[in-house]
Write an enzyme that holds these catalytic residues in place. Structure first.
Site, PDB file in Angstrom:
ATOM      1  N   TYR A 317       0.811  -1.231   0.000  1.00  0.00           N
ATOM      2  CA  TYR A 317       0.000   0.000   0.000  1.00  0.00           C
ATOM      3  C   TYR A 317       0.836   1.268   0.000  1.00  0.00           C
ATOM      4  CZ  TYR A 317      -3.487  -3.343   1.784  1.00  0.00           C
ATOM      5  OH  TYR A 317      -4.311  -4.417   1.966  1.00  0.00           O
ATOM      6  N   CYS A 344      14.424 -11.849  -0.551  1.00  0.00           N
ATOM      7  CA  CYS A 344      15.048 -11.571  -1.839  1.00  0.00           C
ATOM      8  C   CYS A 344      14.083 -10.881  -2.790  1.00  0.00           C
ATOM      9  CB  CYS A 344      15.572 -12.868  -2.438  1.00  0.00           C
ATOM     10  SG  CYS A 344      16.721 -13.657  -1.309  1.00  0.00           S
ATOM     11  N   TYR A 373      -4.151  -5.332   9.736  1.00  0.00           N
ATOM     12  CA  TYR A 373      -3.626  -5.725   8.431  1.00  0.00           C
ATOM     13  C   TYR A 373      -2.117  -5.968   8.506  1.00  0.00           C
ATOM     14  CZ  TYR A 373      -8.266  -4.105   7.337  1.00  0.00           C
ATOM     15  OH  TYR A 373      -9.625  -3.937   7.356  1.00  0.00           O
TER      16      TYR A 373
END
Ligand SMILES: *Cc1c(COP(=O)(O)O)cnc(C)c1O
Length: 427
Positions: A317, A344, A373
């Site tokens: 986000y 990675c 979240y």
């Protein structure tokens, strides 16, 4: 004594527990939640909306640990769920079925049947085909589903594009004009009873204006439907109320409640609200350790033992999350750091060019405002086991989900039978 997250002698604490001790006893990375803050947030929300007498359905997807749900359930919470898994979680944590609303654009037949069996308050139906399917499933079970039609009021919640849900180009809900037709047509459908209209225009909403517009549109439609002879009982205004991560000024509870009140005024409808983030974001943090400090020519990196697989909000986000040293911050000039994880991926970061007190290898840091979240979006990418979740209350701390072991992670997989045979071939 201050409660929740605070500093004592410069060191970060959760209630009466030093986070340095938490790291020593439980390791890092780890999620730490304050039950005190969870309860405070619930009570604040309840108080601000008390005159509206809402059914407050905690949106489980923000944080669905059983201990978190049970904290709210003990205070009288209902639940907003989006899957059969969340239904099972809500019921297991003690949320009464009669306080559960079921949202989501893709409910399966099995999920509908489970929720009908449980006897939930309402299905927030998001399309005509979903209503037709629900009607069939309910009839087959000889029962009637209570339905709210989720309306997409076509207002821009002015939040991040990935968490806006109330514009006509978003997949959620039924457009206003279609919603009216659908509600009227539904009178001829057996197995469903249209009892409510619902809406949810997005998340991390910082401006009350879109709320006002959405609530008014939904209330106006409800009044029109009543005139059409559809006997609605309730309005469900969803969740989405924002919190402060950096320098946002989200609407305060008073302004939010005023927007709800204005739309409800004189309608006589009952009310459902579905806060998620607002109740849990402040109550949690992600505790991590600095593995390395790496000095490049252009950048200085603090590489943590937590990563995007634990907390994906920054990369998903573009979220700015507060990050602090756990020990008393070092004196002296702050320095810019890229705070990253070991995964990675270049997208594995918590912050770019963040001004921080000087950091050193072995330091503990806390990513704050991570109660919503956070853990629920974790994955095991790079074969990194899920981090533990810990609940603090006063001076007590308990594991509410243990650290996943690598063995448990591997044991989720199994070889196909023809591969298992292979190892015996040499016998
Ligand atoms: C996600 C969601 C919520 C909660 O949103 P927050 O921004 O966490 O308050 C409420 N209702 C529905 C239908 C949702 O999908």
């Amino acid at each position: 004594m201050s409660k929740g997250f605070h500093r004592r002698n410069g060191a970060l604490h959760c209630d009466g527990v030093a986070l340095a001790r938490v790291a020593r006893d439980f390791g890092t990375p780890a999620w730490v939640y304050s039950q005190t803050v969870l309860e405070q947030r619930w009570r604040l929300f309840e108080k601000a909306t008390a005159d509206l007498d809402p059914t407050i359905c905690y949106a489980l997807k923000a944080n669905s640990n059983q201990a978190v749900i049970a904290t709210f359930a003990a205070l009288g919470a209902g639940a907003d769920i989006v899957s059969a898994g969340e239904l099972a979680r809500a019921l297991a944590a003690g949320v009464p079925a009669k306080k559960i609303v079921f949202a989501g654009v893709g409910k399966s037949e099995a999920e509908m049947a489970m929720a009908l069996e449980a006897g939930i308050l309402q299905f927030n139906v998001e399309s005509a085909p979903e209503l037709a399917r629900l009607s069939a499933v309910a009839q087959a079970m000889n029962t009637t589903a209570s339905v709210a039609i989720r309306v997409n009021p076509d207002v821009d919640a002015k939040t991040h594009r990935k968490i806006t849900t109330g514009k006509s180009e978003n997949k959620f809900g039924v457009e206003l004009a279609q919603a009216r037709e659908l509600a009227i047509a539904a009178r001829r459908l057996k197995g469903v009873r249209i009892e409510a209209l619902s809406t949810h225009i997005g998340s991390q909403i910082t401006d009350v204006t879109p709320y006002r517009a959405a609530f008014r549109r939904v209330a106006d439609l409800a009044k029109a439907l009543r005139a059409d002879g559809v006997a609605l009982k309730r309005l469900d205004f969803g969740g989405g109320l924002g919190v402060v991560y950096r320098d946002e000024t989200p609407p305060d509870l008073k302004a939010y409640a005023a927007a709800v009140r204005a739309a409800m005024k004189g309608t006589g409808f009952g009310l459902v609200l579905e806060p998620g983030r607002w109740l849990v974001a402040d109550a949690g943090l992600l505790l991590a350790r600095v593995e390395y400090v790496k000095q490049g020519t252009a950048k200085r990196y603090a590489i943590l033992d937590a990563a995007m697989n634990d907390l994906i909000r920054p990369t998903l986000y573009e979220a700015w999350m507060p990050i602090e040293p756990v020990a008393k911050p070092r004196a002296g000039r702050k320095l810019p750091y890229d705070i990253v994880g070991p995964v990675c991926e270049s997208g594995d970061f918590f912050a770019h060019d963040r001004q921080m007190p000087k950091l050193a290898e072995g330091d503990l840091v806390a990513v704050r405002q991570a109660g919503a979240y956070g853990s629920v979006m974790s994955s095991t990418y790079n074969a990194r086991p899920l981090a533990p979740e810990l609940l603090v209350k006063g001076t007590k701390i308990a594991e509410i989900r243990g650290r996943q072991s690598v063995e448990a992670l591997i044991a989720l997989d199994q070889l196909a039978p023809w591969q298992a045979g292979k190892s015996r071939r040499g016998k």
